[in-house]
Write a protein that holds these residues in place. Sequence first.
Motif, PDB file in Angstrom:
ATOM      1  N   LYS A 114       0.866  -1.191   0.000  1.00 59.43           N
ATOM      2  CA  LYS A 114       0.000   0.000   0.000  1.00 59.43           C
ATOM      3  C   LYS A 114       0.895   1.231   0.000  1.00 59.43           C
ATOM      4  O   LYS A 114       1.984   1.217   0.586  1.00 59.43           O
ATOM      5  CB  LYS A 114      -0.864   0.015   1.273  1.00 59.43           C
ATOM      6  N   PHE A 115       0.434   2.299  -0.669  1.00 55.02           N
ATOM      7  CA  PHE A 115       1.240   3.520  -0.731  1.00 55.02           C
ATOM      8  C   PHE A 115       0.428   4.722  -0.277  1.00 55.02           C
ATOM      9  O   PHE A 115      -0.784   4.777  -0.516  1.00 55.02           O
ATOM     10  CB  PHE A 115       1.737   3.734  -2.164  1.00 55.02           C
ATOM     11  N   PRO A 116       1.061   5.693   0.406  1.00 57.12           N
ATOM     12  CA  PRO A 116       0.353   6.903   0.883  1.00 57.12           C
ATOM     13  C   PRO A 116      -0.209   7.692  -0.292  1.00 57.12           C
ATOM     14  O   PRO A 116       0.291   7.589  -1.424  1.00 57.12           O
ATOM     15  CB  PRO A 116       1.453   7.687   1.590  1.00 57.12           C
ATOM     16  N   ARG A 117      -1.217   8.494  -0.023  1.00 53.67           N
ATOM     17  CA  ARG A 117      -1.902   9.242  -1.081  1.00 53.67           C
ATOM     18  C   ARG A 117      -0.991  10.274  -1.746  1.00 53.67           C
ATOM     19  O   ARG A 117      -1.222  10.662  -2.873  1.00 53.67           O
ATOM     20  CB  ARG A 117      -3.130   9.957  -0.490  1.00 53.67           C
ATOM     21  N   ASP A 118       0.014  10.780  -0.992  1.00 53.16           N
ATOM     22  CA  ASP A 118       0.849  11.822  -1.588  1.00 53.16           C
ATOM     23  C   ASP A 118       2.122  11.259  -2.236  1.00 53.16           C
ATOM     24  O   ASP A 118       3.101  11.963  -2.396  1.00 53.16           O
ATOM     25  CB  ASP A 118       1.199  12.890  -0.539  1.00 53.16           C
ATOM     26  N   THR A 119       2.072   9.994  -2.621  1.00 56.61           N
ATOM     27  CA  THR A 119       3.211   9.404  -3.318  1.00 56.61           C
ATOM     28  C   THR A 119       3.408  10.103  -4.669  1.00 56.61           C
ATOM     29  O   THR A 119       2.441  10.414  -5.356  1.00 56.61           O
ATOM     30  CB  THR A 119       2.937   7.909  -3.546  1.00 56.61           C
ATOM     31  N   ILE A 120       4.677  10.366  -5.009  1.00 51.92           N
ATOM     32  CA  ILE A 120       4.976  11.013  -6.287  1.00 51.92           C
ATOM     33  C   ILE A 120       5.453   9.959  -7.275  1.00 51.92           C
ATOM     34  O   ILE A 120       6.310   9.133  -6.948  1.00 51.92           O
ATOM     35  CB  ILE A 120       6.067  12.093  -6.125  1.00 51.92           C
ATOM     36  N   LEU A 121       4.856   9.991  -8.492  1.00 46.53           N
ATOM     37  CA  LEU A 121       5.253   9.043  -9.525  1.00 46.53           C
ATOM     38  C   LEU A 121       6.211   9.706 -10.487  1.00 46.53           C
ATOM     39  O   LEU A 121       5.932  10.798 -10.996  1.00 46.53           O
ATOM     40  CB  LEU A 121       4.021   8.541 -10.306  1.00 46.53           C
ATOM     41  N   THR A 122       7.337   9.044 -10.754  1.00 45.61           N
ATOM     42  CA  THR A 122       8.287   9.587 -11.726  1.00 45.61           C
ATOM     43  C   THR A 122       8.582   8.502 -12.758  1.00 45.61           C
ATOM     44  O   THR A 122       8.435   7.313 -12.487  1.00 45.61           O
ATOM     45  CB  THR A 122       9.613   9.972 -11.047  1.00 45.61           C
ATOM     46  N   ILE A 123       8.955   8.968 -13.936  1.00 43.63           N
ATOM     47  CA  ILE A 123       9.387   8.006 -14.938  1.00 43.63           C
ATOM     48  C   ILE A 123      10.894   8.035 -14.992  1.00 43.63           C
ATOM     49  O   ILE A 123      11.496   9.079 -15.253  1.00 43.63           O
ATOM     50  CB  ILE A 123       8.752   8.307 -16.300  1.00 43.63           C
TER      51      ILE A 123
END
Lengths: 265, 271, 154
Positions: free
Chosen positions: C91-100
């Motif tokens: 599970k990941f927190p809602r404010d996780t940042i996705l990067t490529i």
Amino acid sequence: MPANGLTRALQGLGRRVTDRIWRLGFAARFLMATVMYSGTALRRFNLTIREIYFTGVLSLIIILVSGLFVGMVLGLQGYDTLQRYGSSEALGILVALSLVRELGPVVAALLFASRAGSAITAEIGLMKATEQLSAMEMMAVDPIARVVAPRFWAGVISMPLLAMLFSAMGIFGGYLVGVQLIGVDEGSFWSQMQASVDFREDIMNGVIKSFVFGAIISWIAVFEGYDCEPTAEGVSGATTRTVVTSSLAILAADFILTALMFRGA
Amino acid sequence: MSSEPLVKLTDVNFTYDRRPVLQGINMEIPRGKVVAIMGLSGCGKTTTLRLIGGQLKATSGEVKVNGQVVNDLDNDGLYALRRRMGMLFQFGALFTDMSVYDNVAFQMREHTDLPNELIHDLVMMKLHAVGLRGAQKLMPSELSGGMARRVALARAIALDPLLILYDEPFAGLDPISLSVVGKLIRTLNDALGISSVVVTHDIQESLKIVDYVYFVSEGKIVAQGTADEIKDSAEPYVHQFIWGEADGPVSFHYPARSFGEQIYKEAARAR
Amino acid sequence: MNRATLDLWVGFFVAIGLAALLFLALKVGNLASSNVGETYQLQAEFDNIGGLKIRAPVKSAGVVVGRVADIRFDPESYKAAVSMKIDARYKFPRDTILTINTSGILGEQYVGFEVGGDTEMLKNGDTVKKTQSAVVLEKLISQFMFNKAQDESK
């Protein structure tokens, strides 16, 4: 009609084209008949098992040995190219993907066509030349059901198994050369391979390919045998045609299947 | 029923590739008799045999076997009829991938649900009838020509047929095998109460064993009669055939224009 | 060749054939690691996905936690809509940042999760707001050249 050179050339061309189409149609009807009369081959499965021995088991040695060597060559050549770009750990991916997607099904099918396909054609052709097929017919046993269908299904069943063995053996060969001989890291060899080879996309598509190739080779082999001139030259000509036609058909079918399966992936 | 001949061909024509092979053949094979069809190679004898066996269909006319019209039968009907026929092919046509035993047992296994012990007994009976009970374990490649022919005969009588068709049973046999096979044809015919059609060009051997002879030449019946009538026949064709003369109604030369004309023409062209 | 020997050989042939399939599936392919566990789906929109492909890995702290399931172009926002299947164990927190990111300089591209500190976790079907586009090498180079030129003209 004045039979000058041009009309004669056109006539010859036309005759050749209609002959080819006629033969193709005949082959298609023959395939239908084979599938329709497969009841005996599947009900009395020991008939088919016997043919699996002759087509599949007897092709094992050539398939396993060739697979090993193809894999070892892939390991050497792949390493040579990959290390120039500093990514020799990707060797596992290169070996595995080229084998399960292409080389496994295609090379195994080409070997199968020349090992088993030619044998099927020669056997059925000789049975025809020595009137064994006629004799069977006169004994009220349909040669398509009794002789052709078991050989056809044996080819369809054997081919995917042989292709998978070829791929597995090839990957083992790549591992031997890459990891044991050259010294690529064993962990990354396997883990990179696992991360990039998808079971459904890559492996299963390879298996489907080999199924199709098996059906094509068996079809051509039984048809050429059944249709050949009942003489020594007829049988040898049919055997050659089986190898040539099925090899070409495999490569063409491989192109079509690859275009359908791996487009966009 | 029994007065009617087992096989009757009425006005049979057969055309292959627009080439007439048989023209207006009328033939009767009475029950319990051995009938020979003789003629030169390629005269249409084997074609006649294949018409009776239903492997070819007559272009016109009627082929009747045991009261059934062969040309009108569908595949199932034809196969049902063929179970009552045996055929001996020119070189035996034994299944090369099976032993002698399995060859003879082939039809019993394909067409009946007989238990293995019974099949074994039947196969032994058939092989005994041709004198090859001791050869049951051999493969066809280990048999001599005469033995292969006898095994094929045992296979042909496997299901006790009404009719046996022999396609050149004497071809390529040594003199002893030849008379063994000839004798077997006669004795099996009489012992089993079947009828036989023998297609052959071996005149001397077949005249010893047959009841009636048809002579076929160029797709037509040119002479017929009992064995004795044929021996005394004055018909030039039959005479040439029986005595094996090199020239006669059947010319030594393949049709060509006259020799002198040809030489003259070719000489003119060369110049 | 009698029946029993024949059956034995054919049985052996089929058995090693199936063993080869098992080897391919488990040791060569990813059947053991993926497709087995439950997954949940997440969406994200990127300005530029670079060379990201379907089935590319999704990694967090370098560990593969999922795969890219689908990539579409959103005609309204003019962005790339990427949906991912994430292993249900993580599970990941809602404010996780996705990067490529790119593995190595020329390696394949993957989606990286930079975990935030929110107490609420992402659920199936959620859309991640904060994303960072792929670094396009050509842009980087041209930017560098431009800056260099400016420095020199000063």
